[in-house]
Write a protein that holds these residues in place. Sequence first.
Motif, PDB file in Angstrom:
ATOM      1  N   ALA A 123      55.112  -7.950 -31.267  1.00 30.12           N
ATOM      2  CA  ALA A 123      55.092  -6.573 -31.752  1.00 30.12           C
ATOM      3  C   ALA A 123      56.485  -5.947 -31.685  1.00 30.12           C
ATOM      4  O   ALA A 123      56.890  -5.221 -32.595  1.00 30.12           O
ATOM      5  N   LEU A 124      57.214  -6.227 -30.622  1.00 26.29           N
ATOM      6  CA  LEU A 124      58.569  -5.698 -30.491  1.00 26.29           C
ATOM      7  C   LEU A 124      59.444  -6.184 -31.642  1.00 26.29           C
ATOM      8  O   LEU A 124      60.124  -5.393 -32.303  1.00 26.29           O
ATOM      9  N   LEU A 125      59.415  -7.478 -31.899  1.00 24.17           N
ATOM     10  CA  LEU A 125      60.254  -8.022 -32.966  1.00 24.17           C
ATOM     11  C   LEU A 125      59.826  -7.502 -34.333  1.00 24.17           C
ATOM     12  O   LEU A 125      60.671  -7.192 -35.182  1.00 24.17           O
ATOM     13  N   SER A 126      58.523  -7.368 -34.564  1.00 21.65           N
ATOM     14  CA  SER A 126      58.044  -6.836 -35.840  1.00 21.65           C
ATOM     15  C   SER A 126      58.466  -5.388 -36.035  1.00 21.65           C
ATOM     16  O   SER A 126      58.736  -4.961 -37.150  1.00 21.65           O
ATOM     17  N   THR A 127      58.509  -4.636 -34.958  1.00 20.40           N
ATOM     18  CA  THR A 127      58.839  -3.210 -35.054  1.00 20.40           C
ATOM     19  C   THR A 127      60.337  -2.980 -35.186  1.00 20.40           C
ATOM     20  O   THR A 127      60.784  -2.149 -35.974  1.00 20.40           O
ATOM     21  N   VAL A 128      61.112  -3.727 -34.453  1.00 18.73           N
ATOM     22  CA  VAL A 128      62.556  -3.490 -34.429  1.00 18.73           C
ATOM     23  C   VAL A 128      63.276  -4.121 -35.627  1.00 18.73           C
ATOM     24  O   VAL A 128      64.325  -3.628 -36.040  1.00 18.73           O
ATOM     25  N   GLN A 129      62.727  -5.154 -36.214  1.00 18.36           N
ATOM     26  CA  GLN A 129      63.411  -5.883 -37.293  1.00 18.36           C
ATOM     27  C   GLN A 129      63.054  -5.322 -38.664  1.00 18.36           C
ATOM     28  O   GLN A 129      62.572  -6.037 -39.532  1.00 18.36           O
ATOM     29  N   MET A 130      63.351  -4.062 -38.875  1.00 21.49           N
ATOM     30  CA  MET A 130      63.084  -3.437 -40.166  1.00 21.49           C
ATOM     31  C   MET A 130      64.228  -3.747 -41.131  1.00 21.49           C
ATOM     32  O   MET A 130      65.379  -3.866 -40.719  1.00 21.49           O
ATOM     33  N   PRO A 131      63.894  -3.848 -42.424  1.00 19.71           N
ATOM     34  CA  PRO A 131      64.952  -4.113 -43.404  1.00 19.71           C
ATOM     35  C   PRO A 131      65.859  -2.902 -43.576  1.00 19.71           C
ATOM     36  O   PRO A 131      65.459  -1.767 -43.319  1.00 19.71           O
ATOM     37  N   SER A 132      67.067  -3.147 -44.011  1.00 22.97           N
ATOM     38  CA  SER A 132      68.027  -2.089 -44.251  1.00 22.97           C
ATOM     39  C   SER A 132      67.431  -1.038 -45.179  1.00 22.97           C
ATOM     40  O   SER A 132      66.798  -1.364 -46.182  1.00 22.97           O
ATOM     41  N   GLY A 133      67.591   0.213 -44.817  1.00 24.72           N
ATOM     42  CA  GLY A 133      67.064   1.302 -45.628  1.00 24.72           C
ATOM     43  C   GLY A 133      65.730   1.848 -45.144  1.00 24.72           C
ATOM     44  O   GLY A 133      65.274   2.880 -45.619  1.00 24.72           O
ATOM     45  N   ALA A 163      55.089   0.633 -42.154  1.00 21.61           N
ATOM     46  CA  ALA A 163      54.271   1.203 -43.236  1.00 21.61           C
ATOM     47  C   ALA A 163      54.460   2.713 -43.296  1.00 21.61           C
ATOM     48  O   ALA A 163      54.517   3.298 -44.380  1.00 21.61           O
ATOM     49  N   MET A 164      54.557   3.342 -42.134  1.00 24.90           N
ATOM     50  CA  MET A 164      54.814   4.786 -42.102  1.00 24.90           C
ATOM     51  C   MET A 164      56.199   5.074 -42.676  1.00 24.90           C
ATOM     52  O   MET A 164      56.355   5.937 -43.539  1.00 24.90           O
ATOM     53  N   ALA A 165      57.213   4.353 -42.196  1.00 27.28           N
ATOM     54  CA  ALA A 165      58.590   4.583 -42.633  1.00 27.28           C
ATOM     55  C   ALA A 165      58.760   4.366 -44.136  1.00 27.28           C
ATOM     56  O   ALA A 165      59.545   5.065 -44.782  1.00 27.28           O
ATOM     57  N   ALA A 166      58.016   3.422 -44.688  1.00 27.28           N
ATOM     58  CA  ALA A 166      58.126   3.132 -46.112  1.00 27.28           C
ATOM     59  C   ALA A 166      57.595   4.269 -46.978  1.00 27.28           C
ATOM     60  O   ALA A 166      57.914   4.344 -48.168  1.00 27.28           O
ATOM     61  N   ASN A 167      56.818   5.164 -46.376  1.00 26.76           N
ATOM     62  CA  ASN A 167      56.155   6.201 -47.160  1.00 26.76           C
ATOM     63  C   ASN A 167      56.514   7.627 -46.755  1.00 26.76           C
ATOM     64  O   ASN A 167      55.836   8.573 -47.157  1.00 26.76           O
ATOM     65  N   THR A 168      57.563   7.799 -45.949  1.00 17.84           N
ATOM     66  CA  THR A 168      58.007   9.135 -45.553  1.00 17.84           C
ATOM     67  C   THR A 168      59.487   9.107 -45.235  1.00 17.84           C
ATOM     68  O   THR A 168      60.038   8.046 -44.930  1.00 17.84           O
ATOM     69  N   ILE A 169      60.110  10.276 -45.294  1.00 18.72           N
ATOM     70  CA  ILE A 169      61.494  10.379 -44.829  1.00 18.72           C
ATOM     71  C   ILE A 169      61.548  10.972 -43.427  1.00 18.72           C
ATOM     72  O   ILE A 169      62.625  11.145 -42.871  1.00 18.72           O
ATOM     73  N   LEU A 170      60.391  11.265 -42.838  1.00 19.48           N
ATOM     74  CA  LEU A 170      60.356  11.740 -41.459  1.00 19.48           C
ATOM     75  C   LEU A 170      60.806  10.632 -40.511  1.00 19.48           C
ATOM     76  O   LEU A 170      60.606   9.446 -40.800  1.00 19.48           O
ATOM     77  N   PRO A 171      61.368  10.991 -39.363  1.00 20.19           N
ATOM     78  CA  PRO A 171      61.687   9.976 -38.363  1.00 20.19           C
ATOM     79  C   PRO A 171      60.399   9.311 -37.865  1.00 20.19           C
ATOM     80  O   PRO A 171      59.400   9.993 -37.615  1.00 20.19           O
ATOM     81  N   VAL A 172      60.449   7.997 -37.724  1.00 19.58           N
ATOM     82  CA  VAL A 172      59.314   7.220 -37.213  1.00 19.58           C
ATOM     83  C   VAL A 172      59.783   6.511 -35.948  1.00 19.58           C
ATOM     84  O   VAL A 172      60.822   5.846 -35.952  1.00 19.58           O
ATOM     85  N   VAL A 173      58.993   6.674 -34.888  1.00 20.75           N
ATOM     86  CA  VAL A 173      59.273   6.006 -33.618  1.00 20.75           C
ATOM     87  C   VAL A 173      58.188   4.957 -33.421  1.00 20.75           C
ATOM     88  O   VAL A 173      57.002   5.287 -33.335  1.00 20.75           O
ATOM     89  N   GLY A 174      58.586   3.699 -33.364  1.00 17.97           N
ATOM     90  CA  GLY A 174      57.634   2.610 -33.185  1.00 17.97           C
ATOM     91  C   GLY A 174      57.433   2.281 -31.715  1.00 17.97           C
ATOM     92  O   GLY A 174      58.405   2.223 -30.950  1.00 17.97           O
ATOM     93  N   VAL A 175      56.171   2.083 -31.341  1.00 17.73           N
ATOM     94  CA  VAL A 175      55.836   1.666 -29.977  1.00 17.73           C
ATOM     95  C   VAL A 175      55.142   0.312 -30.080  1.00 17.73           C
ATOM     96  O   VAL A 175      53.969   0.235 -30.449  1.00 17.73           O
ATOM     97  N   PRO A 176      55.854  -0.778 -29.781  1.00 12.46           N
ATOM     98  CA  PRO A 176      55.205  -2.086 -29.790  1.00 12.46           C
ATOM     99  C   PRO A 176      54.217  -2.186 -28.623  1.00 12.46           C
ATOM    100  O   PRO A 176      54.539  -1.788 -27.498  1.00 12.46           O
ATOM    101  N   MET A 177      53.032  -2.674 -28.908  1.00  8.93           N
ATOM    102  CA  MET A 177      51.986  -2.745 -27.897  1.00  8.93           C
ATOM    103  C   MET A 177      51.832  -4.164 -27.352  1.00  8.93           C
ATOM    104  O   MET A 177      51.924  -5.136 -28.094  1.00  8.93           O
ATOM    105  N   LYS A 178      51.585  -4.244 -26.061  1.00  7.68           N
ATOM    106  CA  LYS A 178      51.341  -5.530 -25.396  1.00  7.68           C
ATOM    107  C   LYS A 178      49.865  -5.868 -25.591  1.00  7.68           C
ATOM    108  O   LYS A 178      49.029  -5.565 -24.757  1.00  7.68           O
ATOM    109  N   SER A 179      49.561  -6.502 -26.729  1.00 11.38           N
ATOM    110  CA  SER A 179      48.149  -6.713 -27.058  1.00 11.38           C
ATOM    111  C   SER A 179      47.825  -8.144 -27.460  1.00 11.38           C
ATOM    112  O   SER A 179      46.759  -8.396 -27.995  1.00 11.38           O
TER     113      SER A 179
END
Length: 165
Positions: A97-107, A73-89
């Motif tokens: 969370a890891l798969l949701s964070t790492v599997q972003m669509p192209s672009g 959601a952050m990446a979709a709304n900014t051109i700043l670098p976004v670093v995702g931290v999947p949480m063990k929750s």
Amino acid sequence: MKKTAIIMGSDSDLKAMQGAMDTLKALEMPFAVRIISAHRTPEAAAAFAKGAADDDYGVIIAAAGKAAHLAGAMAANTILPVVGVPMKSSTLDGLDALLSTVQMPSGMPVATVAIDGATNAALLAAQILALSDPALAKRLSDYRAAQTAKVLEKDARISAEYSNL
């Protein structure tokens, strides 16, 4: 110096993100910490990301568990670098969370660190910002040298105590 944003989907992520805060403090980097949910406060998430560059942020660290859509959601709304931290929750131990964070669509790239990898997220943010900040680059280099010295000290101590040569 550009600021770093640490965004969490829930206050339950706060303890796991302490490593990021401690690392940024050690590197003398300014940062803000916010609770913004991609699902429960989507308008606030979009508004923060859209205004982050104008508010002098240089990197966004986004931590979320379960569906973990915050970094995207952050990446979709900014051109700043976004670093995702999947949480063990969740019952899936953070794999969801890891798969949701790492599997972003192209672009829509999101740099992703390990599950609960807050410290590495902060170090990656520092590396990104150090590209245009020589003073930060020096502090980061010193940080790494200190890590090396600690390992060498532990090696000498353990070797002396346990080796039978």
